[in-house]
Design an enzyme around this catalytic site. Sequence first.
Site, mmCIF file in Angstrom:
data_model
loop_
_atom_site.group_PDB
_atom_site.id
_atom_site.type_symbol
_atom_site.label_atom_id
_atom_site.label_comp_id
_atom_site.label_asym_id
_atom_site.label_seq_id
_atom_site.Cartn_x
_atom_site.Cartn_y
_atom_site.Cartn_z
ATOM 1 N N ARG A 106 0.777 -1.438 0.387
ATOM 2 C CA ARG A 106 0.246 0.449 0.036
ATOM 3 C C ARG A 106 1.185 1.193 -0.077
ATOM 4 O O ARG A 106 1.136 1.464 0.661
ATOM 5 C CB ARG A 106 -0.981 -0.051 0.873
ATOM 6 C CG ARG A 106 -1.522 1.346 1.411
ATOM 7 C CD ARG A 106 -2.393 1.147 2.914
ATOM 8 N NE ARG A 106 -2.019 -0.260 3.916
ATOM 9 C CZ ARG A 106 -1.168 1.007 4.922
ATOM 10 N NH1 ARG A 106 -1.488 2.216 4.719
ATOM 11 N NH2 ARG A 106 -1.244 0.215 6.006
ATOM 12 N N HIS A 134 -3.054 4.470 5.019
ATOM 13 C CA HIS A 134 -4.143 3.635 5.035
ATOM 14 C C HIS A 134 -5.475 4.167 4.626
ATOM 15 O O HIS A 134 -6.173 3.414 3.848
ATOM 16 C CB HIS A 134 -4.107 3.030 6.418
ATOM 17 C CG HIS A 134 -5.495 2.201 7.237
ATOM 18 N ND1 HIS A 134 -5.856 1.124 6.728
ATOM 19 C CD2 HIS A 134 -7.080 2.615 7.707
ATOM 20 C CE1 HIS A 134 -6.409 -0.099 7.374
ATOM 21 N NE2 HIS A 134 -7.836 1.397 7.645
ATOM 22 N N TYR A 188 4.795 4.574 11.288
ATOM 23 C CA TYR A 188 4.999 3.787 11.473
ATOM 24 C C TYR A 188 6.055 2.129 10.472
ATOM 25 O O TYR A 188 6.198 1.353 9.878
ATOM 26 C CB TYR A 188 3.546 2.233 11.492
ATOM 27 C CG TYR A 188 2.472 2.662 10.729
ATOM 28 C CD1 TYR A 188 2.450 2.079 9.327
ATOM 29 C CD2 TYR A 188 1.301 3.928 10.882
ATOM 30 C CE1 TYR A 188 0.948 2.322 8.091
ATOM 31 C CE2 TYR A 188 0.562 3.820 9.891
ATOM 32 C CZ TYR A 188 0.734 2.467 8.686
ATOM 33 O OH TYR A 188 -0.299 3.173 7.752
#
Length: 388
Positions: A271, A275, A284
């Site tokens: 990705r 998100h 992260y």
Amino acid sequence: MTVLEQPGAYRPTPPPAWQPRTDPAPLLPDDEPYRLLGTPAADALDPERLRLLHGHLVRGRRYNTQATALTRQGRLAVYPSSTGQEACEIAAALALEDRDWLFPSYRDTLAAVTRGLDPVQALTLLRGDWHTGYDPHEHRVAPLATPLATQLPHAVGLAHAARLKGDDVVALAMVGDGGTSEGDFHEALNFAAVWRAPVVFLVQNNGFAISVPLSKQTVAPSLAHKAVGYGMPGRLVDGNDAPAVLEVLTEAVRRARAGGGPTLVEAVTYRLDAHTNADDATRYRSDAEVAAWRSHDPVELVERELVRRDLVDADGLAAVREAAERMAADLRERMNEDPALDPMELFDHVYARRTARLREQAELLRAELAAAAADGSAHGGEREGTDR
């Protein structure tokens, strides 16, 4: 002398050698993700199929960037981008026949659009106007599932019912790596395998369940290895290699239709965007990690193959991009129109016949709307009189 050494002592008969019900070897995935692009097998890829995939990939990337922009403009409440995962999305739609069903997750609007769904209808849920925004039966696309993995048992149920009726139908259910940690995932796989339901499970392993890396979810060699525990084959494929994903899914759909039962396919992808627009992915994952995956971009992989084999020229590439821009302009124009919403539609499509409680609630809302309209008219008249 032990008890068993005494004459006439009881000696238990050893149990027969246990044999597994199914030889697990054929069910295990390959050690490495299956690839076509960049291998000698790429030379045999059909030129028309490559051009078809390239056109869908370019339009898919533009669709993602446009939908993301609409979110920033306030036209969408949220958008889970599939940028970087376009090969999985497009292959999932193209692997199916018209009579088959697609069961998408919330991130899979591009798969639904590739299957023929109007882009505006596909985004209606994410705008907050309707729970679905389209007729699932028209294109055989189930409602976009926001709860994780709940669409998987639904896919199994539909496929099993279709087979009982004698319908030649396959269901393809999409889920992310995070969804494999949900109970629905395991229940669906077990149900599908026991009943040999014609289902294909596509796991898009993009590395993170929001911010949780896959290593914090499972220590299995791969997610595809989970298939053997349920007695179905697992396939591991490079999720950014569009021809490879399409080949693996097409083969799994064909196997399911022929009565071979379900298949679990893990597509290893990434990705590239956050998100959703509400997520800060820099907390992260590193920029270097994202950059490394950008070098394995699914759009560029197919485009490089077309150029390498002289299957497209500059004019052909420009035509594909222009078509993508026209699609984006149409989507932008229609999404900028304020929708005409009727609050009374809240009670439609809940039950085939409204319950007493729903009828009571509908009457209450109708009265509130009528009172609000009357109040607005009264204030409007006063304002008009003042203005004069």
